[in-house]
Design an enzyme around this catalytic site. Sequence first.
Site, PDB file in Angstrom:
ATOM      1  N   ASP A  72       0.854  -1.184   0.000  1.00 41.45           N
ATOM      2  CA  ASP A  72       0.000   0.000   0.000  1.00 41.45           C
ATOM      3  C   ASP A  72       0.891   1.235   0.000  1.00 41.45           C
ATOM      4  OD1 ASP A  72      -2.085  -1.727   0.103  1.00 41.45           O
ATOM      5  OD2 ASP A  72      -2.819  -1.129   2.087  1.00 41.45           O
ATOM      6  N   ASP A 103     -15.200  -3.341  -1.792  1.00 40.21           N
ATOM      7  CA  ASP A 103     -14.910  -3.155  -0.367  1.00 40.21           C
ATOM      8  C   ASP A 103     -16.246  -2.976   0.344  1.00 40.21           C
ATOM      9  OD1 ASP A 103     -12.244  -3.101  -1.228  1.00 40.21           O
ATOM     10  OD2 ASP A 103     -12.311  -0.923  -1.481  1.00 40.21           O
TER      11      ASP A 103
END
Length: 243
Positions: free
Chosen positions: A8, A129
């Site tokens: 990330d 998500d």
Amino acid sequence: MLIIPAIDLKEGKCVRLEQGLMDKATVYSEDPASTAKHWEAQGAELLHVVDLDGAFAGSPRNLPAIVAIRDAIKIPIEVGGGIRDMATVRKLISIGIDRIILGTAAIQNPSFVQAACSAFPGKIIAGIDAKDGLVAIKGWAEVTKVQAVELARQMQGYGVIAIIYTDIKRDGMLSGPNIEATQALAEALTIPVIASGGVSSIYDIQKLMHTRRFGVQGVITGKAIYNGSLDLKEAIKLSRQNA
């Protein structure tokens, strides 16, 4: 089952968040390319990269780091975060990115997802998500009223090659993946599902292995491999033994 390490990116650094909160970022490395090389050396067959700044801004913010990662390793890379138009998709594919993850666009601009699947068949993944089964967008800052399963079926119809399913409540918390919701999603689809969020140990990998027959074909792991509670090499070895 593919065990997929995650990188990330925030301000060019390799970080991990808790439940997607940018103010709860832990910096693990200031050299994402060398981190990518490390995971490749551990046996990773695919690398998952997210441009966190891009997810919030709506356009890529960490391209130099993504290019450096691509130049450093030979394995395929999938990239998500802030990919909201065809120019960005083309740019990423032109620098050698193998799979493009579309998340917010899946809700806000489904015709773009459809066009991207047509233009780049076999390269588009939908990232879904969810919080309590409802889809979250814009770097998880906004929860919609759309059911994850409903969106996944729509994306499957458009031609995405897989769904990455993240349970926001579990992400970065090392509390174990939401196996029930991930399996239920996989059973509702004909394309593969990749689990994400909450993996804490080899035990979680063992539990996820039982969902392969329902269509869960991979798992993304981040925090656990950075803090050492999961050994990536060991997890990959386990997944291959049970292939």
